[in-house]
Design a protein around this motif. Structure first.
Motif, short mmCIF file in Angstrom:
data_model
loop_
_atom_site.label_atom_id
_atom_site.label_comp_id
_atom_site.label_asym_id
_atom_site.label_seq_id
_atom_site.Cartn_x
_atom_site.Cartn_y
_atom_site.Cartn_z
N ARG A 133 1.02 -1.16 0.00
CA ARG A 133 0.02 0.06 -0.05
C ARG A 133 0.89 1.27 -0.02
N LYS B 272 -0.27 -5.03 11.19
CA LYS B 272 -1.05 -5.50 10.45
C LYS B 272 -2.31 -6.40 10.99
N GLU C 18 -6.01 -6.41 11.62
CA GLU C 18 -6.79 -7.13 10.67
C GLU C 18 -7.20 -8.75 11.19
N TYR D 177 -7.85 -12.89 10.05
CA TYR D 177 -7.38 -13.03 8.80
C TYR D 177 -6.98 -14.47 8.23
N GLU E 241 -9.74 -11.98 3.70
CA GLU E 241 -10.83 -11.58 4.50
C GLU E 241 -10.19 -11.52 5.86
N TYR E 242 -10.98 -10.23 6.45
CA TYR E 242 -10.60 -10.00 7.87
C TYR E 242 -11.80 -9.32 8.33
N ASP F 57 -12.50 -5.94 11.51
CA ASP F 57 -11.64 -4.71 12.14
C ASP F 57 -12.26 -5.08 13.57
N PHE G 27 -14.03 -7.22 5.93
CA PHE G 27 -13.53 -6.54 4.51
C PHE G 27 -12.88 -8.08 3.77
N ARG G 28 -12.87 -7.60 2.54
CA ARG G 28 -12.04 -8.58 1.42
C ARG G 28 -11.27 -7.66 0.89
N ALA G 29 -10.10 -7.83 1.20
CA ALA G 29 -8.88 -7.20 0.36
C ALA G 29 -8.37 -8.03 -1.08
N ASN H 119 -6.58 -3.51 -2.53
CA ASN H 119 -7.54 -2.63 -2.27
C ASN H 119 -8.60 -3.26 -1.31
N ASP H 120 -9.31 -2.50 -0.41
CA ASP H 120 -10.02 -3.21 0.56
C ASP H 120 -11.63 -2.89 0.23
#
Length: 155
Positions: free
Chosen positions: A47, A64, A68, A71, A92-93, A95, A101-103, A125-126
């Protein structure tokens, strides 16, 4: 320094093995284990962060995985040539508020002759997802052999 097979130059088969080994290591979420596959002077772009060396990478991974949570990662070989491998991945993780989220991302890797990664350039990208949209349900740790990969999941 002991070698980290498979070694370059990579074939499709050995590159795919290297990708799966990386996925397995990252799914441990153990920064001390993960950093052992990188050269002492490894250079990253992740990033907007640019860690240099194992210790900075280790600190990055600690931060991280503190953010996350739960994870789970799947990597897939995209291409390889000589001592370089291109990878696509999704993980996937959630917060600390419970938002999932899927990154999605791509990585370019470069290895030394002993099989240690010298360079890792990642673009990620998240996407916020509902918990009901999750696709990764294996117990934390290594992805089971029978769990679908990215292409099978149409990610």
């Amino acid at each position: 320094m002991e070698a980290k097979p498979p070694l370059p130059p990579f074939t499709q088969e050995t590159a795919a093995q290297k990708v799966r080994l990386a996925e397995d290591a990252w799914n441990t979420r153990d920064p001390d284990r993960v950093v052992l596959v990188y050269t002492d002077d490894t250079r990253w772009r992740n990033r907007a962060e640019f860690p240099v060396g194992r210790e900075q990478v280790r600190q990055f991974l600690v931060r991280k995985w503190a953010k996350e949570l739960d994870y789970r990662l799947i990597k897939e070989l995209w291409a390889c040539s000589g001592n370089r491998i291109a990878v696509r991945f999704a993980y996937e993780y959630h917060d600390n508020t419970g938002q999932w989220f899927r990154a999605y991302g791509n990585e370019n890797w470069e290895f030394n002759d002993q099989g240690f990664m010298m360079r890792r350039y990642a673009s990620i990208n998240d996407l916020a997802i509902k918990e009901s949209e999750r696709k990764y349900f294996w117990p934390l740790g290594r992805r089971p052999e029978d769990h679908p990969g990215l292409s099978d999941l149409e990610l």
